[in-house]
Design a protein around this motif. Structure first.
Motif, mmCIF file in Angstrom:
data_model
loop_
_atom_site.group_PDB
_atom_site.id
_atom_site.type_symbol
_atom_site.label_atom_id
_atom_site.label_comp_id
_atom_site.label_asym_id
_atom_site.label_seq_id
_atom_site.Cartn_x
_atom_site.Cartn_y
_atom_site.Cartn_z
ATOM 1 N N LYS A 1 -12.599 -0.916 -5.615
ATOM 2 C CA LYS A 1 -12.254 0.469 -5.416
ATOM 3 C C LYS A 1 -12.856 1.015 -4.208
ATOM 4 O O LYS A 1 -14.103 0.581 -4.195
ATOM 5 C CB LYS A 1 -12.097 1.507 -6.501
ATOM 6 C CG LYS A 1 -13.625 1.686 -7.027
ATOM 7 C CD LYS A 1 -13.517 2.728 -8.319
ATOM 8 C CE LYS A 1 -15.058 2.909 -8.973
ATOM 9 N NZ LYS A 1 -14.891 3.853 -10.057
ATOM 10 N N THR B 1 -9.655 8.352 -4.203
ATOM 11 C CA THR B 1 -10.003 6.941 -4.595
ATOM 12 C C THR B 1 -8.801 6.063 -4.234
ATOM 13 O O THR B 1 -7.776 6.406 -4.492
ATOM 14 C CB THR B 1 -10.386 6.626 -5.656
ATOM 15 O OG1 THR B 1 -11.621 7.252 -5.855
ATOM 16 C CG2 THR B 1 -10.906 5.099 -6.073
ATOM 17 N N CYS B 2 -9.166 4.872 -3.688
ATOM 18 C CA CYS B 2 -8.079 3.701 -3.669
ATOM 19 C C CYS B 2 -8.504 2.661 -4.443
ATOM 20 O O CYS B 2 -9.458 2.049 -4.342
ATOM 21 C CB CYS B 2 -7.846 3.127 -2.135
ATOM 22 S SG CYS B 2 -6.930 4.070 -0.953
ATOM 23 N N LYS C 1 -13.013 7.839 -0.550
ATOM 24 C CA LYS C 1 -12.778 8.433 0.681
ATOM 25 C C LYS C 1 -14.008 9.386 1.274
ATOM 26 O O LYS C 1 -14.795 9.542 0.705
ATOM 27 C CB LYS C 1 -11.994 9.549 0.331
ATOM 28 C CG LYS C 1 -11.285 10.184 1.888
ATOM 29 C CD LYS C 1 -10.302 11.559 1.645
ATOM 30 C CE LYS C 1 -9.870 11.941 2.803
ATOM 31 N NZ LYS C 1 -8.578 12.858 2.590
ATOM 32 N N ILE D 1 -9.510 5.885 4.363
ATOM 33 C CA ILE D 1 -8.433 6.875 3.802
ATOM 34 C C ILE D 1 -8.233 8.142 4.494
ATOM 35 O O ILE D 1 -9.146 8.869 5.073
ATOM 36 C CB ILE D 1 -8.839 7.345 2.205
ATOM 37 C CG1 ILE D 1 -9.043 5.983 1.361
ATOM 38 C CG2 ILE D 1 -7.952 8.340 1.568
ATOM 39 C CD1 ILE D 1 -9.852 6.191 0.131
ATOM 40 N N ILE E 1 -9.766 -0.320 3.267
ATOM 41 C CA ILE E 1 -9.036 1.018 3.222
ATOM 42 C C ILE E 1 -9.761 2.072 3.760
ATOM 43 O O ILE E 1 -10.801 2.342 3.510
ATOM 44 C CB ILE E 1 -8.583 1.266 1.884
ATOM 45 C CG1 ILE E 1 -7.801 0.229 1.026
ATOM 46 C CG2 ILE E 1 -7.597 2.461 1.917
ATOM 47 C CD1 ILE E 1 -8.809 -0.373 0.084
ATOM 48 N N GLU F 1 -1.628 8.330 0.581
ATOM 49 C CA GLU F 1 -2.808 9.007 -0.084
ATOM 50 C C GLU F 1 -2.155 9.721 -1.260
ATOM 51 O O GLU F 1 -1.065 10.414 -1.257
ATOM 52 C CB GLU F 1 -3.375 9.849 0.810
ATOM 53 C CG GLU F 1 -4.509 10.751 0.299
ATOM 54 C CD GLU F 1 -5.239 11.470 1.247
ATOM 55 O OE1 GLU F 1 -6.195 11.914 1.102
ATOM 56 O OE2 GLU F 1 -4.518 11.813 2.325
ATOM 57 N N ILE G 1 -2.296 -1.534 -3.373
ATOM 58 C CA ILE G 1 -3.530 -0.592 -3.100
ATOM 59 C C ILE G 1 -2.820 0.575 -3.520
ATOM 60 O O ILE G 1 -1.996 0.960 -3.172
ATOM 61 C CB ILE G 1 -3.712 -0.631 -1.279
ATOM 62 C CG1 ILE G 1 -4.108 -2.274 -0.983
ATOM 63 C CG2 ILE G 1 -4.675 0.335 -1.243
ATOM 64 C CD1 ILE G 1 -4.242 -2.374 0.246
ATOM 65 N N SER G 2 -3.493 1.243 -4.427
ATOM 66 C CA SER G 2 -2.977 2.369 -5.058
ATOM 67 C C SER G 2 -4.046 3.766 -4.739
ATOM 68 O O SER G 2 -5.061 3.842 -5.482
ATOM 69 C CB SER G 2 -2.914 2.257 -6.468
ATOM 70 O OG SER G 2 -2.719 3.354 -7.305
ATOM 71 N N PRO G 3 -3.789 4.757 -3.965
ATOM 72 C CA PRO G 3 -4.697 5.926 -3.651
ATOM 73 C C PRO G 3 -4.226 6.554 -4.845
ATOM 74 O O PRO G 3 -3.308 7.257 -4.804
ATOM 75 C CB PRO G 3 -4.174 6.201 -2.455
ATOM 76 C CG PRO G 3 -3.382 5.082 -1.695
ATOM 77 C CD PRO G 3 -2.713 4.385 -2.798
ATOM 78 N N CYS H 1 0.836 -1.493 0.050
ATOM 79 C CA CYS H 1 -0.131 0.247 -0.045
ATOM 80 C C CYS H 1 0.891 1.332 0.008
ATOM 81 O O CYS H 1 1.763 1.475 0.785
ATOM 82 C CB CYS H 1 -0.815 -0.143 1.059
ATOM 83 S SG CYS H 1 -2.202 1.265 1.145
ATOM 84 N N PRO I 1 -3.950 4.872 4.225
ATOM 85 C CA PRO I 1 -2.945 5.755 3.638
ATOM 86 C C PRO I 1 -3.475 7.141 3.824
ATOM 87 O O PRO I 1 -4.700 7.475 3.740
ATOM 88 C CB PRO I 1 -3.436 5.321 1.994
ATOM 89 C CG PRO I 1 -4.696 4.654 2.019
ATOM 90 C CD PRO I 1 -5.082 4.224 3.399
#
Length: 351
Positions: free
Chosen positions: A183, A170-171, A186, A222, A220, A109, A153-155, A106, A246
């Motif tokens: 996805k 968004t994650c 937040k 956020i 997640i 943010e 996990i890609s914010p 991960c 994140p």
């Protein structure tokens, strides 16, 4: 800017240091690897396995990785150049994580851009927004996920063209086969000090999803959502075993809460929590104000890193650096989520 750990090691005699750390962090954790660092980057790894040795059930071990990092180029550089420079650096960090057999990774943010949500300028920062499922960042990470059998996990800043170009924080969860598993957007948006994020996006509409990955059930929470206990609770009620947080938060704002909130959530909800914060000072071309009577300025202040992991029994790792990029690796035993509930007689019922 020394970390708590560095300060303790500098001023507390070695004889007392282990006992101080035990009281501060819980049970003694065994290192997963030797700590490695240079001027810009550090790696820490810790075994957070259960001390309970079950006779009939093997441990459910999973390795998670948290990456905190600075931006690479000045914020005045072209958008594409800024993003590609971060991609290049992060690609090397993902490869390092793979060397340590990280299975779930991960980022912080809005990892692929400056945290520009203070400037009150929509241009050029909204140019970083992209499609969650098919955007360049997801395409970039998908190849790593597939190559390394890694859940990533890609914010990001999401642009939803199917909904009138609505922008979300968004994650994106990319499964180990390189395909998007889902996805989360937040839930809670800060409107305090320099964090004028409602200028850019509104509260998410995805609820509190839990993603069933090959390595465990993850969720997640956020950034600002960590200040809301019921947010943490809902992920637990929905079955999360690991909740990632994140974040992007600065020195002097809520640093006193940072070591507490994710740790308290792990204890209260009997799951692991992973708190990730960015590092560095990001300076912008134009001055901005925050309606708080303070002078106009060009930066948020210092993002203080200090990423850490907490187990369901409240034990936590030391934090990463307050000023360096870093990779924190934790080997988790997901059986501890169940064991902790049994130890404390904790049960959750949904009526």
């Amino acid at each position: 800017m020394a970390t708590v750990e560095e300060t303790l090691e500098k001023y507390i005699p070695e004889k007392e240091l282990n006992e101080v750390k035990r009281i501060l962090y819980g049970r003694t954790l065994l290192p997963l690897c030797d700590k490695w660092e240079d001027e810009e980057f550090e790696i820490q790894g810790w075994r957070m396995n259960s001390e309970i040795i079950e006779e009939l059930r093997p441990p459910r071990l999973v390795r998670v990785g948290l990456i905190q990092h600075k931006i690479v180029l000045p914020t005045t550089q072209p958008i594409l150049n800024q993003r590609d420079a971060i991609y290049k650096k992060i690609g090397s960090y993902i490869a390092r994580a793979a060397q340590y057999n990280v299975q779930i990774l991960c980022f912080q943010e809005a990892w692929n851009m400056p945290f520009a949500f203070c400037t009150r300028e929509k241009y050029p920062w909204c140019e970083f927004a992209e499609a969650a499922e098919t955007g360049p960042t997801t395409i970039f990470l998908s190849k790593f996920a597939k190559e390394y059998n890694m859940v990533i996990i890609s914010p990001i800043l999401e642009r939803d063209s199917a909904d009138g170009d609505t922008i979300w924080n968004t994650c994106v969860v990319i499964n180990k086969d390189g395909k998007v598993l889902g996805k989360h957007r937040k839930n809670h948006i800060p409107r305090i000090g320099d964090f004028n994020e409602s200028t850019y996006y509104m509260e998410g509409n995805t609820g509190h999803p839990v993603f069933d990955t090959p390595y465990g059930r993850i969720a997640i929470n956020i950034c600002y959502g960590r200040h809301h206990p019921l947010n943490w609770l809902m992920f637990g009620l929905n079955g999360a075993e690991i909740v990632f947080n994140p974040s992007a938060t600065t020195q002097g704002l809520s640093e006193h809460l940072w070591p507490i909130e994710a740790r308290c959530a792990a204890i209260a909800n009997s799951y692991y929590t992973c708190a990730i914060n960015r590092v560095g000072i990001e300076t912008f071309e134009h001055e901005f104000t925050s309606g708080d009577g303070k002078p106009a300025h060009k930066d948020f202040g210092n993002f203080y890193g200090s990423s850490y992991i907490t187990a369901p029994d409240g034990t936590r790792t030391p934090g990463l650096s307050r000023h360096k990029d870093g990779l924190l690796i934790g080997e988790l035993d997901l059986n501890l989520c169940r064991q902790t509930k049994d130890i404390w007689g904790f049960r959750v019922s949904i009526l």
